[in-house]
Design a protein around this motif. Structure first.
Motif, PDB file in Angstrom:
ATOM      1  N   ARG A  48      35.602  42.458  34.119  1.00 23.52           N
ATOM      2  CA  ARG A  48      36.495  41.093  34.263  1.00 23.52           C
ATOM      3  C   ARG A  48      37.321  40.926  32.868  1.00 23.52           C
ATOM      4  NH1 ARG A  48      33.420  38.184  36.247  1.00 23.52           N
ATOM      5  NH2 ARG A  48      32.741  36.812  34.462  1.00 23.52           N
ATOM      6  N   ASP A  49      36.443  40.868  31.949  1.00 23.71           N
ATOM      7  CA  ASP A  49      37.167  40.832  30.315  1.00 23.71           C
ATOM      8  C   ASP A  49      38.253  41.883  30.041  1.00 23.71           C
ATOM      9  OD1 ASP A  49      35.703  38.689  30.306  1.00 23.71           O
ATOM     10  OD2 ASP A  49      34.106  39.430  29.099  1.00 23.71           O
ATOM     11  N   TYR A  50      38.054  42.968  30.420  1.00 20.94           N
ATOM     12  CA  TYR A  50      38.871  44.149  30.143  1.00 20.94           C
ATOM     13  C   TYR A  50      40.093  43.900  31.007  1.00 20.94           C
ATOM     14  CZ  TYR A  50      40.902  48.729  29.924  1.00 20.94           C
ATOM     15  OH  TYR A  50      41.906  49.679  29.752  1.00 20.94           O
ATOM     16  N   VAL A  51      39.991  43.601  32.168  1.00 25.28           N
ATOM     17  CA  VAL A  51      41.060  43.394  33.052  1.00 25.28           C
ATOM     18  C   VAL A  51      41.981  42.254  32.488  1.00 25.28           C
ATOM     19  CG1 VAL A  51      41.841  42.804  35.304  1.00 25.28           C
ATOM     20  CG2 VAL A  51      40.108  44.372  35.030  1.00 25.28           C
ATOM     21  N   LEU A  52      41.376  40.976  32.157  1.00 24.81           N
ATOM     22  CA  LEU A  52      42.072  39.883  31.687  1.00 24.81           C
ATOM     23  C   LEU A  52      42.879  40.318  30.334  1.00 24.81           C
ATOM     24  CD1 LEU A  52      39.676  37.211  32.675  1.00 24.81           C
ATOM     25  CD2 LEU A  52      41.671  37.700  33.932  1.00 24.81           C
ATOM     26  N   ASN A  53      42.132  41.353  29.450  1.00 22.36           N
ATOM     27  CA  ASN A  53      42.596  41.466  28.195  1.00 22.36           C
ATOM     28  C   ASN A  53      43.949  42.553  28.359  1.00 22.36           C
ATOM     29  OD1 ASN A  53      41.199  39.685  26.664  1.00 22.36           O
ATOM     30  ND2 ASN A  53      39.488  40.966  26.436  1.00 22.36           N
ATOM     31  N   HIS A  54      44.032  43.354  29.324  1.00 23.14           N
ATOM     32  CA  HIS A  54      44.839  44.482  29.527  1.00 23.14           C
ATOM     33  C   HIS A  54      45.673  44.066  30.791  1.00 23.14           C
ATOM     34  CE1 HIS A  54      41.652  45.984  26.830  1.00 23.14           C
ATOM     35  NE2 HIS A  54      42.729  46.863  26.326  1.00 23.14           N
ATOM     36  N   LEU A  55      45.686  43.043  31.308  1.00 27.02           N
ATOM     37  CA  LEU A  55      46.229  42.717  32.640  1.00 27.02           C
ATOM     38  C   LEU A  55      47.864  43.379  32.601  1.00 27.02           C
ATOM     39  CD1 LEU A  55      45.615  41.462  35.024  1.00 27.02           C
ATOM     40  CD2 LEU A  55      46.551  39.438  34.449  1.00 27.02           C
ATOM     41  N   LYS A  56      48.554  43.372  31.493  1.00 23.79           N
ATOM     42  CA  LYS A  56      49.790  43.663  31.774  1.00 23.79           C
ATOM     43  C   LYS A  56      50.088  45.296  31.912  1.00 23.79           C
ATOM     44  CE  LYS A  56      54.288  42.530  31.007  1.00 23.79           C
ATOM     45  NZ  LYS A  56      54.905  41.259  31.875  1.00 23.79           N
ATOM     46  N   GLU A  57      48.999  46.068  31.777  1.00 25.40           N
ATOM     47  CA  GLU A  57      48.898  47.505  32.004  1.00 25.40           C
ATOM     48  C   GLU A  57      48.490  47.981  33.152  1.00 25.40           C
ATOM     49  OE1 GLU A  57      46.397  48.949  28.893  1.00 25.40           O
ATOM     50  OE2 GLU A  57      47.540  47.439  27.313  1.00 25.40           O
ATOM     51  N   LEU A  58      47.967  46.925  33.981  1.00 29.96           N
ATOM     52  CA  LEU A  58      47.236  47.364  35.089  1.00 29.96           C
ATOM     53  C   LEU A  58      47.696  46.866  36.485  1.00 29.96           C
ATOM     54  CD1 LEU A  58      43.813  45.899  34.127  1.00 29.96           C
ATOM     55  CD2 LEU A  58      44.691  48.505  34.131  1.00 29.96           C
ATOM     56  N   VAL A  59      47.298  47.349  37.626  1.00 31.14           N
ATOM     57  CA  VAL A  59      47.747  47.090  39.073  1.00 31.14           C
ATOM     58  C   VAL A  59      46.636  46.265  39.734  1.00 31.14           C
ATOM     59  CG1 VAL A  59      48.432  47.673  41.419  1.00 31.14           C
ATOM     60  CG2 VAL A  59      49.185  49.179  39.135  1.00 31.14           C
ATOM     61  N   VAL A  60      46.952  44.968  40.136  1.00 34.44           N
ATOM     62  CA  VAL A  60      45.666  44.273  40.676  1.00 34.44           C
ATOM     63  C   VAL A  60      45.850  44.068  42.228  1.00 34.44           C
ATOM     64  CG1 VAL A  60      44.620  42.058  40.422  1.00 34.44           C
ATOM     65  CG2 VAL A  60      45.555  43.176  38.530  1.00 34.44           C
ATOM     66  N   LYS A  61      44.936  44.241  42.884  1.00 35.38           N
ATOM     67  CA  LYS A  61      44.932  43.888  44.451  1.00 35.38           C
ATOM     68  C   LYS A  61      43.551  43.283  44.773  1.00 35.38           C
ATOM     69  CE  LYS A  61      45.181  48.358  44.900  1.00 35.38           C
ATOM     70  NZ  LYS A  61      45.342  49.783  45.861  1.00 35.38           N
ATOM     71  N   ARG A  62      43.547  42.747  45.931  1.00 38.10           N
ATOM     72  CA  ARG A  62      42.394  41.960  46.723  1.00 38.10           C
ATOM     73  C   ARG A  62      41.337  43.292  46.992  1.00 38.10           C
ATOM     74  NH1 ARG A  62      42.181  36.589  47.105  1.00 38.10           N
ATOM     75  NH2 ARG A  62      43.930  35.398  46.663  1.00 38.10           N
ATOM     76  N   ILE A  63      40.161  42.962  47.189  1.00 35.48           N
ATOM     77  CA  ILE A  63      39.334  44.115  47.528  1.00 35.48           C
ATOM     78  C   ILE A  63      39.345  44.398  49.045  1.00 35.48           C
ATOM     79  CG2 ILE A  63      37.547  44.030  45.925  1.00 35.48           C
ATOM     80  CD1 ILE A  63      36.041  42.448  48.154  1.00 35.48           C
TER      81      ILE A  63
END
Length: 851
Positions: free
Chosen positions: A365-380
Motif C-alpha cells: 500500500r505504501d508503495y502504491v501511494l508513493n508511486h500513484l501517478k505511475e500506476l493504474v488502480v482498480k477495485r478487486i
C-alpha cells in the motif's frame, strides 16, 4: 513477392518506439506476417476497401450485433470486423497453449479450494480479505460438490503482448465467458468474403475444439445420462452479447431459455414446455452468479430459477460454469498467482502477468501511494459501472480523492503497473494504422486436462491512440489466426455425434417463453400489417380528396374516426378535443404512425414485434434477418426527417408493407409447424380476426348515404386487399350485402372472418394437451362458440336496421360477441400455455450489490 511498404504502411508509425506485431523498430517485417502482407498486396488497395465494405454489409445483413447500453444510435450496434486478421505462429502458440492450460488448471484448483477446504487462506497464501471482501464470493455455494471432471469447465483469458515480447495474461474470465460465437462468425465471414486472404497460409480451424466443447456439455450431465437435456440460459435479448447466445443455441442445436422457462420441482430442474415439464440435466449459462437463484441470492432477480442452488447441491443438474465462479474474476488474486502456482504445482507461471500490488498489505500500500501517478488502480471486484483509474491523467485533486478511498478500504483496491501493449495493423480508409489489441482465447475441460481453442477473439481499440480495448467503447474485432508450417484443411466441418445430441423436434418440447414469443410475433405482425394497410388507404384517400372534395370530405371524416376505433388510440378523432384534431388530421396520423411511445400506434406495434422477434433469433433464417433489417433501415432513414408529407408517409408504408409480407412468407421456411410455427399461426390469425371485426364494426354498422356508403365499402375492401377479388367474384356495383358475404361469411376466402375463425379452431385443436386440461377446454370452448355463431349467421338478418334506421344493430351485436369470444380465446391460450406467474420468495431479505 516484394511488399510495397509505402502503400500499406504509409505513416504507419508516428512513434517507432512502440511495439508492433508486424513491424520491428527498424521497420523490417516480422517473418510470420510476410505471406499475409503479400496476400493483402495482391488483393490491392481498392479491392481491400471493397471487401471491407462487403464484410460490413454481411455483418449488417446477418444481424450480427453487440448491444451497447445507452447508445444514442440504438442498443443493437452492428458488430465490426476488420478485414486484416491477427496471427500468431504455432511455435509461439504452443507456449501460449501450455500457459493457458496451466492457468486453467490453477484457477480450477483455486475455485475448488475457495468453496472447499480453503487451504490457501489457512496457509497464508491468500489474505482472507481478497476472497471474503469480493462480491463474487457466495457463501451459499460453500462446500458444494461436483461430479464433473473439473469444477471449472470453461476458462477464458484476455491476452496482450507485453514489453518483453511475450503474451501476458491481462485478466481471467470464468463466470460466463463470451466471445466463442463472435469468433466463429468472424472466421465464417472472412473466409466467405475474402477466401484469397488465406492463400498459401496454413490456418488452424476450431472444428475439433467445438466438437470437444459439445462433448464436454454432454459429459457434464449427472449420472452420465445418455441424451441429456441441455439448455442455454440467457438473460434475454437486451443483454450485450445476446446475439452470441442465440448463435450458439442455433449452432449447437440446444434450446435457448430464460429463467421463466425453468422451474424447480421435487428436487429437480425442469423446463416448462407446452405440454409438460421436461427435466433439465445441463445448463450452459450466460447469466451472472448472483442472479441465478432469487430464493438464495438476489431476491429481485427475474433471470434465474428459484431453488436452483439446492438442485445443484443434490447433484441433479450441472451448471457450466458453476455458480460462484465469479470470485475468480478477481484482480486481487493476480499479485498472488505465482505463489499459488508454486504451492499447487511447484513451478512458476508460464505466461507472465501485469505486476500488481494489493493495497491490503502495508508495504504494498505504501508503495502504491508513493508511486500513484505511475500506476493504474482498480477495485478487486470492479464492475462495468466502476472506473479504472489511469492515474497519470488525474489532477492533484483527483489523486488525493483516490488516496482517501484507498486508505478508507485498502483491501478493496489493487494497483498495477502501467504498460503499453503491442499494436497490430487495422485497415482504416485506404491505409493500415496501428491499433492496440487484446486477444481472448478459451479452454474447456477435457478428461483430466483442458483443450484450448486455436485462436479466439481479437478486440481492437477504436482509435489510433486509444488505451481502451472495449466493445462497449466502440471497439473493433479481428479474426484470430494460429498459423502452422504444416498443411491445414480450410474446410470448417462442425458435426456432432447424433446419438448424443438433443434437438427440439416437437412442439411438446418447446420452451414456454419461446412458444409465447412465437405467438406474439404472429399477433404483432398481424397487427402491424393490418394497421399499415389501413393507414396507407386513408393517406391515399387524403391525397385524392381534391378530385371529389364534397363526398370525400364526409367519407374521410368517417375514415378518420374509424382509425381511432380500430387502433384503440383514444381520444384521437372521436374523443374529447376531436374537433381540433379533425382540423389537422395529418398531425394525428403522423403520431399514429411515428410515435413509439403511443399505445396502439404503428411504431409501437413494430417495436413490440421487434422485441418478440429478436427473442427468437436462434430460430430465424438469415434471409429473415435481411428482410427485417431492411424494415428497420427504411424506418431509421425516414425518421431522420421531421417533415412528412402525405405522399412520403404513403411511400414509407408501401415499402414496409412489402417487406412485412416478404417476412411472413419466409417464416414458414425457418421452422416447422410441428416445432412451434403453429403458435405463430394462431397468434397471426387471432390478431387479424380481431382487427377484421374492428374494421367491420367501424365501417359496416352505420347506415350511410349511398355515395358515402360506396366510398366506405371501397375503402374497406382496399385496406383488406380484397377489392380485386370482390370485382372478380361479384362483378357488380359495390353493395354492403356482397361485402359482408365476402369479408365476413365466405368459407373459402382466407381473409374472411369465417375462414380465420375456422383456422384458429383447427390450430388450437392441434396444440398439445397440457397438464391444465380445464384451461384447454376453455380455449376450445370459446373458439368453438365463435365458429358456431359465425357459421349460423344470415346476411339478411345482419342487414336489418334499427328503429331509427341509423345502424345495423344485429350486425353490431354479433360482431361485439365475436370480438369478446376471440379476446377470451386469446386470454385462455395465454393462461394455459404461457403462464409464468410462479415465483418463490426469500423469507429473509439479502442485499447483493450489482456486480
Amino acid at each position: 513477392m516484394i511488399i510495397d511498404r509505402n502503400i500499406l504502411f504509409r505513416n504507419y508509425f508516428s512513434n517507432a518506439k512502440k511495439y508492433d506485431e508486424v513491424l520491428k523498430s527498424d521497420m523490417s517485417i516480422n517473418s510470420n506476417w510476410e505471406k499475409l502482407l503479400s496476400n493483402l498486396t495482391q488483393i490491392g488497395k481498392e479491392n481491400l476497401l471493397a471487401k471491407q465494405d462487403e464484410i460490413n454489409w454481411l455483418m449488417d445483413e446477418n444481424g450480427v450485433t453487440y448491444n451497447v447500453y445507452n447508445d444514442p444510435k440504438g442498443m443493437q450496434r452492428t458488430w465490426n470486423l476488420n478485414i486484416v486478421p491477427f496471427l500468431v505462429h504455432q511455435d509461439e502458440w504452443k507456449t501460449i497453449e501450455k500457459g493457458i492450460t496451466q492457468r486453467a488448471e490453477l484457477i480450477n484448483l483455486i475455485l475448488k479450494d475457495i468453496y472447499g477446504k480453503r487451504e490457501l487462506i489457512k496457509n497464508g497464501i491468500i489474505p482472507q480479505e481478497v476472497i471474503f471482501a469480493h462480491r463474487g464470493f457466495l457463501r451459499q455455494c460453500d462446500q458444494i460438490q461436483y461430479k464433473t471432471s473439473k469444477n471449472l469447465l470453461i476458462y477464458s483469458a484476455d491476452l496482450a503482448r507485453g514489453p518483453d515480447g511475450r503474451m501476458w495474461v491481462v485478466s481471467d474470465r470464468t463466470q460466463a465467458p463470451s466471445g466463442m460465437g463472435y469468433a466463429l462468425e468472424n472466421r465464417y465471414s472472412l473466409s466467405r468474403v475474402v477466401p484469397n486472404i488465406f492463400q498459401d497460409i496454413n490456418v488452424k480451424q476450431p472444428s475439433q475444439f467445438f466438437y470437444e466443447f459439445n462433448q464436454m456439455l454432454i459429459e457434464a450431465a449427472p449420472q452420465n445420462k445418455e441424451n441429456p437435456n441441455i439448455v442455454i440460459l440467457t438473460p434475454g435479448p437486451h443483454n450485450e452479447t445476446y446475439f452470441e447466445h442465440a448463435y450458439m443455441a442455433s449452432f449447437l442445436g440446444y434450446p435457448l431459455v430464460t429463467g421463466n422457462d425453468l422451474v424447480v420441482r421435487n428436487g429437480k430442474l425442469w423446463m416448462k414446455t407446452l405440454k409438460q415439464l421436461k427435466q433439465v440435466d445441463v445448463i450452459l449459462r450466460r447469466v451472472d452468479d448472483v442472479f441465478m437463484d432469487p430464493l438464495e441470492l438476489r431476491e429481485d432477480s427475474y433471470l434465474g430459477v428459484a431453488g436452483l442452488l439446492d438442485v445443484v447441491r443434490e447433484q441433479k443438474v450441472a451448471i457450466v460454469n458453476p455458480v460462484g465462479s465469479g470470485i475468480l474474476e478477481n484482480s486481487g488474486l493476480i499479485p498472488f498467482m505465482n505463489v499459488i502456482c508454486k504451492y499447487f504445482f511447484k513451478e512458476d507461471l508460464i505466461l507472465p502477468q501485469i505486476a500488481s500490488w494489493w493495497c491490503g498489505q502495508k508495504k504494498e500500500r505504501d508503495y502504491v501511494l508513493n508511486h500513484l501517478k505511475e500506476l493504474v488502480v482498480k477495485r478487486i471486484d470492479r464492475s462495468n459501472r466502476e472506473n479504472i483509474f489511469f492515474c497519470e491523467f488525474l489532477d492533484k485533486k483527483a489523486l488525493n480523492a483516490l488516496k482517501k478511498e484507498i486508505l478508507l478500504a485498502p483491501y478493496q483496491f489493487v494497483a498495477q503497473e502501467k504498460i503499453s501493449f503491442s499494436t497490430a495493423p487495422n485497415l482504416v480508409e485506404d491505409i493500415l494504422e496501428p491499433r492496440k489489441i487484446m486477444c481472448r482465447t478459451f479452454a474447456i475441460a477435457k478428461n483430466d486436462s483442458y483443450s484450448v481453442m486455436p485462436g479466439g477473439l481479437v478486440r481492437v481499440a477504436a482509435e489510433r491512440e486509444n488505451l481502451f480495448v472495449s466493445n462497449q467503447r466502440g471497439g473493433i474485432s479481428k479474426d484470430f489466426w494460429v498459423v502452422s508450417d504444416d498443411t491445414q484443411t480450410n474446410i470448417q466441418n462442425y458435426s456432432w455425434d447424433s446419438s448424443c445430441r438433443i434437438s427440439i423436434s416437437d412442439i411438446n418440447d418447446l420452451p414456454s417463453n419461446t412458444a409465447e414469443n412465437l405467438y406474439w410475433s404472429g399477433r404483432y405482425l398481424g397487427r402491424a400489417l393490418v394497421t399499415a394497410r389501413y393507414l396507407r388507404m386513408v393517406l391515399n384517400r387524403m391525397n385524392n380528396v381534391e378530385y371529389n372534395e364534397r363526398n370525400e370530405s364526409e367519407s374521410l371524416v368517417f375514415l378518420y374516426q374509424s382509425i381511432t376505433h380500430i387502433t384503440s388510440t383514444f381520444p384521437g378523432f372521436v374523443g374529447k378535443g376531436s374537433e381540433d384534431v379533425l382540423k389537422n388530421p395529418l398531425k394525428e396520423i403522423i403520431s399514429l404512425i411515428m410515435d413509439e411511445n403511443r399505445p396502439g400506434s404503428f411504431a409501437q406495434t413494430l417495436s413490440s414485434f421487434n422485441n418478440a422477434y429478436y427473442s427468437l433469433r436462434s430460430l430465424w433464417s438469415k434471409d429473415m434477418w435481411r428482410v427485417f433489417d431492411g424494415i428497420k433501415k427504411q424506418w431509421r432513414k425516414f425518421i431522420e426527417d421531421d417533415k412528412y408529407t402525405i405522399a412520403d408517409l404513403s411511400k414509407l408504408l408501401d415499402r414496409i408493407i412489402t417487406r412485412l409480407i416478404a417476412f411472413m412468407g419466409l417464416i414458414e421456411e425457418s421452422i416447422l409447424v410441428s416445432q412451434g410455427l403453429l403458435l405463430y399461426f394462431i397468434g397471426l390469425q387471432s390478431e387479424q380476426a380481431m382487427m377484421n371485426v374492428a374494421k367491420c364494426r367501424s365501417l359496416l354498422v352505420f347506415n350511410l348515404d349511398e355515395q358515402v356508403q360506396y366510398d366506405i365499402l371501397e375503402s374497406l375492401l382496399t385496406s383488406h386487399e380484397s377489392l380485386n377479388i370482390y370485382r372478380y367474384s361479384y362483378r357488380s356495383y359495390l353493395n354492403i350485402e356482397n361485402v359482408i358475404n365476402l369479408i365476413l361469411l365466405d368459407k373459402e376466402y382466407a381473409k374472411s372472418l369465417t375462414y380465420q375463425i375456422r383456422r384458429i379452431q383447427k390450430d388450437i385443436d392441434r396444440l398439445p394437451n397440457s397438464e391444465n386440461s380445464e384451461s384447454i377446454s376453455i380455449c376450445k370452448k370459446h373458439i368453438s362458440e365463435a365458429n358456431t355463431k359465425i357459421q349460423n349467421l344470415n346476411v339478411i338478418s345482419l342487414l336489418e336496421l334499427n328503429h331509427d334506421r341509423t345502424l345495423r344493430q344485429n350486425l353490431d351485436d354479433v360482431l361485439a360477441e365475436l370480438s369478446d369470444l376471440l379476446h377470451e380465446t386469446s386470454l385462455a391460450v395465454s393462461d394455459t400455455y404461457f403462464n409464468h406467474a410462479y415465483q418463490q420468495k426469500q423469507l429473509v431479505n439479502q442485499n447483493f450489490p450489482l456486480s
